[in-house]
Design a protein around this motif. Structure first.
Motif, PDB file in Angstrom:
ATOM      1  N   ARG A 231      -6.004  -5.470  -4.770  1.00 21.51           N
ATOM      2  CA  ARG A 231      -4.999  -5.082  -3.764  1.00 21.51           C
ATOM      3  C   ARG A 231      -4.115  -3.901  -4.161  1.00 21.51           C
ATOM      4  O   ARG A 231      -4.152  -3.427  -5.281  1.00 21.51           O
ATOM      5  CB  ARG A 231      -4.118  -6.274  -3.389  1.00 21.51           C
TER       6      ARG A 231
ATOM      7  N   PRO B  91      -3.524  -0.540  -2.641  1.00 24.79           N
ATOM      8  CA  PRO B  91      -4.047   0.815  -2.817  1.00 24.79           C
ATOM      9  C   PRO B  91      -2.929   1.862  -2.903  1.00 24.79           C
ATOM     10  O   PRO B  91      -2.040   1.890  -2.062  1.00 24.79           O
ATOM     11  CB  PRO B  91      -4.903   1.041  -1.561  1.00 24.79           C
TER      12      PRO B  91
ATOM     13  N   THR C  36      -9.418  -3.391   2.321  1.00 25.08           N
ATOM     14  CA  THR C  36      -8.690  -2.122   2.249  1.00 25.08           C
ATOM     15  C   THR C  36      -8.695  -1.508   3.649  1.00 25.08           C
ATOM     16  O   THR C  36      -9.760  -1.295   4.237  1.00 25.08           O
ATOM     17  CB  THR C  36      -9.361  -1.153   1.257  1.00 25.08           C
TER      18      THR C  36
ATOM     19  N   GLY D 198       0.828  -1.202   0.000  1.00 25.18           N
ATOM     20  CA  GLY D 198       0.000   0.000   0.000  1.00 25.18           C
ATOM     21  C   GLY D 198       0.859   1.246   0.000  1.00 25.18           C
ATOM     22  O   GLY D 198       2.063   1.183  -0.258  1.00 25.18           O
TER      23      GLY D 198
ATOM     24  N   GLN E  66      -6.389   0.688  -7.288  1.00 27.39           N
ATOM     25  CA  GLN E  66      -6.077  -0.658  -6.785  1.00 27.39           C
ATOM     26  C   GLN E  66      -6.005  -1.607  -7.979  1.00 27.39           C
ATOM     27  O   GLN E  66      -6.747  -1.457  -8.960  1.00 27.39           O
ATOM     28  CB  GLN E  66      -7.176  -1.168  -5.857  1.00 27.39           C
TER      29      GLN E  66
ATOM     30  N   THR F 237      -3.523  -3.401   1.970  1.00 30.49           N
ATOM     31  CA  THR F 237      -4.450  -4.519   1.792  1.00 30.49           C
ATOM     32  C   THR F 237      -4.284  -5.495   2.936  1.00 30.49           C
ATOM     33  O   THR F 237      -3.176  -5.997   3.177  1.00 30.49           O
ATOM     34  CB  THR F 237      -4.167  -5.247   0.460  1.00 30.49           C
TER      35      THR F 237
ATOM     36  N   TYR G 257     -16.289  -3.682  -3.390  1.00 27.88           N
ATOM     37  CA  TYR G 257     -15.669  -3.388  -4.688  1.00 27.88           C
ATOM     38  C   TYR G 257     -16.707  -3.629  -5.778  1.00 27.88           C
ATOM     39  O   TYR G 257     -17.710  -4.314  -5.550  1.00 27.88           O
ATOM     40  CB  TYR G 257     -14.432  -4.268  -4.911  1.00 27.88           C
TER      41      TYR G 257
ATOM     42  N   TYR H  66      -2.379   3.337   3.748  1.00 30.34           N
ATOM     43  CA  TYR H  66      -3.425   2.500   3.160  1.00 30.34           C
ATOM     44  C   TYR H  66      -2.793   1.189   2.715  1.00 30.34           C
ATOM     45  O   TYR H  66      -1.742   1.211   2.074  1.00 30.34           O
ATOM     46  CB  TYR H  66      -4.049   3.192   1.946  1.00 30.34           C
TER      47      TYR H  66
END
Ligand code: FRU
Length: 469
Positions: free
Chosen positions: A167, A169, A135, A101, A182, A115, A158, A113
């Motif tokens: 995954r 972000p 997330t 992330g 993502q 996953t 999502y 951020y």
């Protein structure tokens, strides 16, 4: 946390003991894990006057395993501090790995951020069943200590039509809002990038999906999207490409699409351009420090058929050096961050016409200006330019790495950052780059050049890494 810290210190001490005296492959100026396994760079940012580099980290042994976020920080990209692990898999929504992330710098702290990876035990395909990709947002008020985590989105949040693979972000602020991309795999096995928008960093709404007209691999990992000198670029790591050839010779690819139009609405993607033509480059991430866009990549490759002998010494993998990005004629150009010139110690210049051999230190920078026919060998690493192709062959110490190719119409210059067991090769001012690990058996390096030109050879000093107190 204290127990974990104690364990890490013990493991680090064991690894330190294990690597003496044989581990001559510990990098001098590349960030490597103190002990254990490293993969993607994460959460790269410039926060309150310091560069922060987080990374996918498995501290318990040198093999790929349960992921944490390891952490280094620096004021100048040269002297680094090893900070405590920032993110641990300690919640029901991330217990099988704090996956990749990014970071957003806030007035009140660093927003991270990532996953949250969850895998169920049982008979599952782990594509459409048996896993969660959550997330998650974590916040650190000072950039070193964690204060809280919050689950933001689950798979059901999502858009429809996706497998459970969503995954990595990557978040940024723009036009008074926040955006997130993502990577995802659709039920039709196509790699796509999901675009989300948020007014406040917490509430996210899916607003667009970026994809190619024809499927280009089954999954796109680690997306990054940014504007540079008026051109937008979408970086992705596509898995499952059927295309082969230069830049597509590794198990997974890594490159970019120029993006025309608006990523939030109507857009068009230009042709895919590989970012690197070597054996070991994946999951790069960019960020700005207010002056320029920088990038670190993982100097490795997942699921590769080649290996790294350092696993025997308790650690594996490293990151690339920071690279500065530029847009040149609509294409990305990468060069080492200018700060790295601060590592240069003694310099030597040689001219060559025909064949020349020179001794080179174990950590070195080699700058070459040459004609378009050149052959260079650095202790088992061979580069040959002819007929519009630059060929990289690892003759010795490749541990399964053999040959890679890069299209180079007319070779003019090479800049090689050669570490104890890694080389980053910048061709023609960074228009083309080849990155690789290789493991020469002896500390003494010999450079052999055949062709016409001149070479400047610097000894590079090692980057100091201290432990955060
Ligand atoms: C890329 C990747 C990411 C994932 C992470 C897990 O190398 O597979 O997609 O978040 O590694 O370590």
């Amino acid at each position: 946390m204290n127990v974990l810290r104690k364990d890490l210190e013990r493991l680090a001490a064991e690894a330190e003991a294990a690597r003496k005296p044989q581990d001559r492959w510990r990098p001098g100026f590349h960030l490597a894990p103190p002990v254990g396994w490293l993969n993607d760079p994460n959460g790269l940012c410039y926060f309150r006057g310091e560069y922060h580099v987080f990374y996918q980290y498995h501290p318990f042994d040198a093999a790929c395993g349960l992921k944490f976020w390891g952490h280094y920080k620096s004021r100048d990209l040269l002297a680094w501090e090893q900070c405590p692990v920032m993110l641990c898999p300690d919640q029901t929504y991330d217990l099988h790995g704090v996956y990749s992330g990014s970071a957003l710098c806030g007035e009140d702290g660093l927003y991270l951020y990532y996953t949250g990876n969850v895998k169920y035990e049982g008979e599952y395909d782990y594509i459409s069943t048996g896993r969660e990709a959550n997330t998650v947002l974590a916040c650190s008020p000072d950039g070193v200590h964690l204060s809280w985590k919050r689950l933001l989105m689950r798979n059901q949040d999502y858009p429809a039509g996706l497998t459970l693979h969503v995954r990595d972000p990557k978040v940024w602020a723009q036009d008074g809002k926040y955006y997130m991309v993502q990577g995802a795999r659709t039920k039709e096995d196509a790699g796509v990038v999901l675009v989300f928008e948020s007014p406040d960093r917490f509430q996210w709404r899916h607003i667009n999906t970026i994809q190619t007209p024809e499927s280009f691999g089954y999954m796109w990992e680690c997306p990054d999207l940014f504007e540079l000198d008026g051109q937008w670029f979408l970086l992705v790591c596509p898995q499952g490409l059927t295309e082969k050839g230069p830049g597509m010779e590794n198990v997974y690819a890594c490159g970019y699409f120029p993006l025309y139009g608006d990523f939030r609405g109507a857009y068009e993607l230009g042709p895919f351009v590989p970012l690197d033509y070597g054996f070991d480059f994946y999951a790069p991430q960019s960020f700005t420090d207010g002056k320029r866009r920088l990038l670190f990549g993982w100097l490795g490759m997942p699921d590769a058929e080649y290996s790294n002998p350092t696993a025997a010494f308790g650690w594996q993998n490293c990151l690339t050096v920071p690279r500065e990005l530029r847009c040149q004629d609509g294409r990305l150009v990468m060069v080492p961050a200018r700060e790295l010139e601060g590592l240069r110690e003694t310099a030597r210049e040689v001219r060559f016409s025909g064949r020349l051999t020179a001794d080179v230190p174990e950590t070195a920078e080699i700058g070459i200006t040459c004609g378009d026919r050149l052959s260079l060998e650095l202790s088992g690493l061979l580069l040959e330019a002819s007929d519009g192709v630059l060929t990289l062959t690892v003759r010795e110490g490749g541990y399964g790495r053999e040959v890679r190719h890069a299209p180079v119409e007319r070779l003019r210059s090479l800049r090689i950052l050669a570490d104890t067991s890694a080389a980053e090769i910048f061709v023609n001012g960074g228009e083309t780059v080849l990155t690789t690990r290789w493991y020469p058996e002896t500390a003494g390096r010999t450079l052999t050049l055949s062709g016409e030109g001149s070479a400047e050879i610097w000894t590079l000093r090692k980057m100091p890494v201290t432990i955060y107190e």
